[in-house]
Design an enzyme around this catalytic site. Structure first.
Site, PDB file in Angstrom:
ATOM      1  CG  HIS A   9      -7.886  76.808  56.872  1.00 29.71           C
ATOM      2  ND1 HIS A   9      -8.081  78.022  57.523  1.00 29.71           N
ATOM      3  CD2 HIS A   9      -9.027  76.557  56.190  1.00 29.71           C
ATOM      4  CE1 HIS A   9      -9.284  78.474  57.238  1.00 29.71           C
ATOM      5  NE2 HIS A   9      -9.888  77.614  56.433  1.00 29.71           N
ATOM      6  CG  ASP A  43      -4.609  78.418  60.243  1.00 25.16           C
ATOM      7  OD1 ASP A  43      -5.627  77.990  59.658  1.00 25.16           O
ATOM      8  OD2 ASP A  43      -4.190  79.576  60.109  1.00 25.16           O
ATOM      9  CG  ASP A  55      -7.861  80.128  60.869  1.00 25.56           C
ATOM     10  OD1 ASP A  55      -7.139  79.508  61.673  1.00 25.56           O
ATOM     11  OD2 ASP A  55      -7.664  80.118  59.636  1.00 25.56           O
ATOM     12  CG  HIS A  78      -2.843  77.771  53.011  1.00 27.98           C
ATOM     13  ND1 HIS A  78      -3.037  76.466  53.419  1.00 27.98           N
ATOM     14  CD2 HIS A  78      -3.713  78.531  53.735  1.00 27.98           C
ATOM     15  CE1 HIS A  78      -3.983  76.436  54.349  1.00 27.98           C
ATOM     16  NE2 HIS A  78      -4.403  77.669  54.555  1.00 27.98           N
TER      17      HIS A  78
END
Length: 457
Positions: free
Chosen positions: A199, A197, A285, A162
């Site tokens: 995200h 991931d 995750d 990120h």
């Protein structure tokens, strides 16, 4: 391709193909101090999970099948290859005391907010050293692949996808992935980046949005979910148009559905783009029962992505990422290390320093929860068809002189008539709830120092 039945919580997965039978040279990067970094008592990001994964790796004896290396600490100049000078200067000098004092100084407080330091991305002791460890491992992994010292290079302390050029985001401060890819591009004409991931891999996509030398792919939850990016219409601009692929998914994604998306799309990418190297971000995750995630993958279903990409015999970098139920993160990255070296570990966990965390079953493969899969087959088919059409627009693999590297400047916005779909609402990755309430997540444990490195000789 045949398949084998799983009796330990995973879905039926493909048996090893003949093209995957080749032994791989694997280099594994591990810094013993990584588990000592601490975001804070209630913060969900626990670097200690990397130490736990390492413990399992050592006690399974997987370190005997690969070259174990302690990464160098990336320098400020290394970090500046992507990040802005003022941001790197800030990260290298900020301290918890300065962050606390900044609240009484308007100018300093504005600097914290400018670089997005705060609840999601706190200032903790040793922050820049933590960044240097993560970045050093990914740069070192790229160097190992560039030199031909490894076919697969592993850095579970990496994968912080990120972080932006001049801003922290989503628990990430320095984008080790971008730095590793830039190192790969010194030797390789084309690099494929794949992100599993839960995200969206927004920081990596943004860095390479205008180039065809890096294709970025992200399989992620889309909608009212951090970071709010990753729509299928985000395909890149300029020379990079059609070289960004996004696979937006819904809650409850299970092994079978995920594999049905991953395999055909990756197969097409490998045929059309023909990457010289692949970087896989293995954010855990997306596993079932993650404290921040909403997918329902088993450890074997997650690791199937590693197995499939490994089968193409292209230099492969494996990185960490998210993952907030730390016992499951450790299970996952241990098993994916085993996949990298071509070993099938016993499901019964060996006794280790963190054995009590894995009770009451004490197994490597836990059963996914009974969660509804909100991904309808017809919707997945539409997404798969759309992405395969996008790939069909790439008539041949792009070529580029090796001395030319992609720009890491700010990415221009692409106009779109459908403005509703382009809304980029800012949202927090974490709602501030306490993540140290359960015994197995209470990892502020400085008494369990990293004595595991001694087991590596």
């Amino acid at each position: 391709m045949g398949s084998e039945k799983s009796d330990d919580g995973g879905a039926s997965l493909p048996s090893q193909s003949c093209r995957d039978a080749k032994q791989r040279k694997v280099t594994y990067f591990y810094e013993p101090s990584i588990g000592g970094f601490y975001y804070g008592q209630s913060h969900p990001m626990k670097p200690h999970r990397i130490r736990m994964a390492h413990s399992l790796i050592v006690h399974y004896g997987l370190h005997r099948h690969m070259h174990v290396s302690r990464p160098f600490l990336a320098s400020a100049d290394d970090v500046r290859r992507f990040h802005s000078d003022d941001y790197v200067q800030f990260l290298s000098t900020v301290s918890p005391d300065l962050a606390v004092a900044a609240h009484a100084n308007h100018s300093n407080y504005r600097t914290l907010r400018r670089f997005n330091l705060g609840e999601d991305c706190p200032v903790f002791e040793g922050l820049f050293d933590f960044c240097r460890v993560s970045a050093g491992g990914s740069i070192g992994a790229a160097v190992a692949l560039n030199r031909g010292d490894a076919d697969v290079a592993v850095n579970w302390a990496g994968g912080l996808h990120h972080a932006k050029k001049a801003e922290a985001s989503g628990f990430c401060y320095v984008n080790d992935i971008v730095l590793g890819i830039l190192e790969l591009l010194k030797i390789h004409k084309r690099v494929l980046y794949v992100d599993i991931d839960v995200h969206h891999g927004d920081g990596v996509e943004e860095a390479f949005y205008t180039t065809d030398r890096v294709m970025t792919m992200s399989f992620h939850k889309y909608g009212d979910f951090f970071p709010g990016t990753g729509h299928m219409k985000d395909i890149g601009v300029g020379q990079g148009k059609n070289y960004s692929l996004n696979v937006p998914l819904n809650d409850g994604m299970d092994d079978e559905s995920f594999r049905g998306m991953f395999h055909p799309i990756i197969q097409k990418v490998m045929e059309v783009y023909q990457p010289d190297a692949v970087v896989l971000q293995c954010g855990a995750d997306s596993l079932s029962d993650d404290r921040l995630g909403c997918f329902n993958l088993s450890v074997k279903g997650h690791a199937d992505c590693v197995h499939f990409l490994r089968s193409f015999n292209v230099p492969l970098m494996l990185l960490g990422g998210g993952g907030y139920t730390i016992r499951n993160v450790a299970r996952c990255w241990c098993y994916e290390t085993a996949v990298a070296v071509g070993v099938e570990p016993d499901n019964k966990l060996p006794y280790n320093e963190y054995y009590e965390y894995f009770g009451p079953q004490y197994v490597l493969h836990y059963k996914p929860s009974k969660q509804d899969n909100l991904n309808k087959p017809e919707d997945l088919e539409k997404i798969r068809t759309k992405l395969l059409e996008q790939l069909s627009r790439l008539s041949h693999a792009p070529s580029a002189p090796l001395q030319t590297t992609p720009s890491v400047a700010d990415v221009p916005e692409e106009e779109d008539e459908d403005t509703v779909m382009d809304v980029r609402p800012y949202c927090h990755l974490w709602n501030g709830q306490d993540f140290d309430s359960d015994h197995d997540e209470d990892v502020n444990d400085n008494t369990k120092s990293s004595n595991l490195a001694a087991g590596l000789g």
